[in-house]
Design an enzyme around this catalytic site. Structure first.
Site, PDB file in Angstrom:
ATOM      1  N   GLY A 113      13.677  17.858  13.382  1.00  0.00           N
ATOM      2  CA  GLY A 113      12.396  18.010  14.075  1.00  0.00           C
ATOM      3  C   GLY A 113      11.310  18.466  13.114  1.00  0.00           C
ATOM      4  O   GLY A 113      10.184  17.954  13.109  1.00  0.00           O
ATOM      5  N   ASP A 136      24.073  22.040  10.941  1.00  0.00           N
ATOM      6  CA  ASP A 136      24.664  20.809  11.492  1.00  0.00           C
ATOM      7  C   ASP A 136      24.902  19.730  10.428  1.00  0.00           C
ATOM      8  O   ASP A 136      25.639  18.774  10.678  1.00  0.00           O
ATOM      9  CB  ASP A 136      23.757  20.224  12.583  1.00  0.00           C
ATOM     10  CG  ASP A 136      23.637  21.132  13.792  1.00  0.00           C
ATOM     11  OD1 ASP A 136      24.453  22.073  13.912  1.00  0.00           O
ATOM     12  OD2 ASP A 136      22.727  20.913  14.610  1.00  0.00           O
ATOM     13  N   ARG A 275      42.894  29.177  26.770  1.00  0.00           N
ATOM     14  CA  ARG A 275      41.765  30.102  26.611  1.00  0.00           C
ATOM     15  C   ARG A 275      40.656  29.394  25.831  1.00  0.00           C
ATOM     16  O   ARG A 275      40.931  28.497  25.032  1.00  0.00           O
ATOM     17  CB  ARG A 275      42.177  31.355  25.822  1.00  0.00           C
ATOM     18  CG  ARG A 275      43.175  32.247  26.531  1.00  0.00           C
ATOM     19  CD  ARG A 275      42.509  33.054  27.637  1.00  0.00           C
ATOM     20  NE  ARG A 275      43.413  34.052  28.182  1.00  0.00           N
ATOM     21  CZ  ARG A 275      44.300  33.829  29.145  1.00  0.00           C
ATOM     22  NH1 ARG A 275      44.420  32.623  29.666  1.00  0.00           N
ATOM     23  NH2 ARG A 275      45.072  34.805  29.597  1.00  0.00           N
TER      24      ARG A 275
HETATM   25  O1  F6P Z   1      20.621  22.848  14.962  1.00  0.00           O
HETATM   26  C1  F6P Z   1      21.363  24.001  14.768  1.00  0.00           C
HETATM   27  C2  F6P Z   1      21.936  24.479  16.067  1.00  0.00           C
HETATM   28  O2  F6P Z   1      22.612  25.669  15.789  1.00  0.00           O
HETATM   29  C3  F6P Z   1      22.824  23.493  16.804  1.00  0.00           C
HETATM   30  O3  F6P Z   1      24.100  23.392  16.257  1.00  0.00           O
HETATM   31  C4  F6P Z   1      22.777  24.052  18.191  1.00  0.00           C
HETATM   32  O4  F6P Z   1      23.055  23.062  19.131  1.00  0.00           O
HETATM   33  C5  F6P Z   1      21.376  24.539  18.319  1.00  0.00           C
HETATM   34  O5  F6P Z   1      20.926  24.796  17.017  1.00  0.00           O
HETATM   35  C6  F6P Z   1      21.223  25.792  19.152  1.00  0.00           C
HETATM   36  O6  F6P Z   1      19.880  26.058  19.311  1.00  0.00           O
HETATM   37  P1  F6P Z   1      19.245  27.436  19.784  1.00  0.00           P
HETATM   38  O7  F6P Z   1      19.326  28.382  18.641  1.00  0.00           O
HETATM   39  O8  F6P Z   1      17.849  27.083  20.130  1.00  0.00           O
HETATM   40  O9  F6P Z   1      20.065  27.904  20.928  1.00  0.00           O
END
Ligand code: F6P
Length: 357
Positions: A113, A136, A275
């Site tokens: 982004g 990621d 779990r």
């Molecule tokens: O893009 C990094 C990340 O940690 C993703 O793996 C995860 O889905 C997202 O950000 C979580 O976002 P936030 O911190 O806004 O909850």
């Protein structure tokens, strides 16, 4: 005249942001007559004019610090051209503040982004350089993003710890690892932690096949099973749905988290105790590992070199082990999902790791 460099960190934080900021700053002070302006809370600060002239001393002692000394925010690209209730034309405001700060260049540290907005600003005539960060590892054109290796270490440690308790109790443990759109983190940590099943957004799973792994292991007297599942993993049925419908269904589901959904469905096929574990934002916290410190530093130093050379509209990258760059317009927002035919996936399959397909 001094070269004025603005720096911001945008999107989710990750370990290595401060190391990268320090890399830019130290190399810029060393090789240029630089003044560095720290912009607070990502693009939000650029829109609102929230910035400060940094002192060299502010970049000391931050190499090992997690998070970002500049703060961050999520300012979605899709809203950048949308005038919202505050009546602010965000793109215009960012350009005005760039000029007010008398910047020669803006360095943006972020993920997909962030790169899209960086590209937008570059098209609007600003000098912009991007640095690719995210746990990621899903930014096209770079072998690795910084933050990724630290998160792999953390998630691997979680799997290691779960392993011993799973074995002691003969349990099935479903560990949910971050990665909504890309499964790199789960793939690496799953392999490093010796997971029996790895479920990724890129390879839809069949719950019956996952259940079969538990059964087959039990036949071999292995009465515990470790399932590493990426946040965005989906079943074959879910993958066949439209994204909008799928997400709406998940929102309504009694189990919001994928690990919980999988555990509930698996329980219909096995008597084994199950779990779930969700390490969540722990995976983004704390000090960067040595690899990320080095990568972040190299990325930051390279950004300073590009500024010195007057080369902009670029994003720094690791390509085949060497530091280089990509044109922002070529990589901005281009995802890098796991290829189901990736060598790592094949190696895991050859080790009898199941992807649930
Ligand atoms: O893009 C990094 C990340 O940690 C993703 O793996 C995860 O889905 C997202 O950000 C979580 O976002 P936030 O911190 O806004 O909850």
């Amino acid at each position: 005249m001094a070269t004025r460099i603005g720096i911001l960190t945008s999107g989710g934080d990750c370990p290595g942001l401060n190391a990268a900021i320090r890399g830019v700053a130290r190399a810029a002070y060393q090789t240029l007559d630089a003044e560095i302006i720290g912009i607070r809370a990502g693009y939000r600060g650029l829109i609102d004019g929230d910035y400060q002239l940094m002192q060299q001393s502010q970049f000391s002692g931050i190499l090992t610090m997690g998070g970002t000394i500049l703060g961050t925010s999520r300012t979605p690209f899709r809203n950048m051209r949308v005038v919202e209730e505050d009546n602010v034309d965000k793109v215009h405001a960012m350009k005005m503040n760039y000029r007010a700060m008398k910047l020669d260049c803006l360095v943006t540290l972020g993920g997909n982004g962030t790169h899209k907005t960086a590209n937008l600003l570059s098209r609007e005539g600003l000098n912009v350089i991007g640095l690719p960060k995210t746990i990621d590892n899903d930014i096209f054109g770079t072998d690795f993003t910084f933050g990724f290796h630290t998160a792999v270490d953390i998630a691997t440690d979680v799997i290691d710890r779960i392993h011993t308790t799973a074995a002691s109790h003969n349990r099935v443990m479903v560990i949910e690892i971050m990665g909504n759109k890309a499964g790199w983190l789960t793939l690496y940590a799953g392999i490093a932690g010796g997971a029996d099943v790895i479920l990724l957004p890129e390879i839809p799973y069949d719950i019956e096949k996952v259940a079969r792994v538990i059964e087959e292991r039990a036949k071999l007297n292995k009465n515990f099973t470790i399932i590493a599942v990426a946040e965005g993993a989906m079943s074959l049925e879910e993958a066949a749905m439209r994204k909008k419908d799928r997400e709406a269904m998940w929102k309504e589901d009694e189990f919001y988290h994928v690990s919980q959904r999988i555990a509930a469905r698996l329980q219909q096929h096995t008597a084994a105790e199950i779990r779930t574990v969700i390490p969540g934002h722990m995976q983004r916290g704390g000090s960067p590992c040595a690899y990320d410190r080095v990568l972040s530093t190299q990325f930051g130093v390279h950004a300073a070199h590009l500024i010195k050379e007057g080369r902009f509209s670029l994003s720094v990258a690791l390509k085949g082990g060497a530091i280089g760059e990509n044109k922002l317009e070529d990589i901005a927002g281009v995802p890098k999902p796991v290829d189901p035919e990736d060598q790592l996936v094949k190696s895991a399959r050859d080790m009898n790791v199941s992807f649930g397909d």
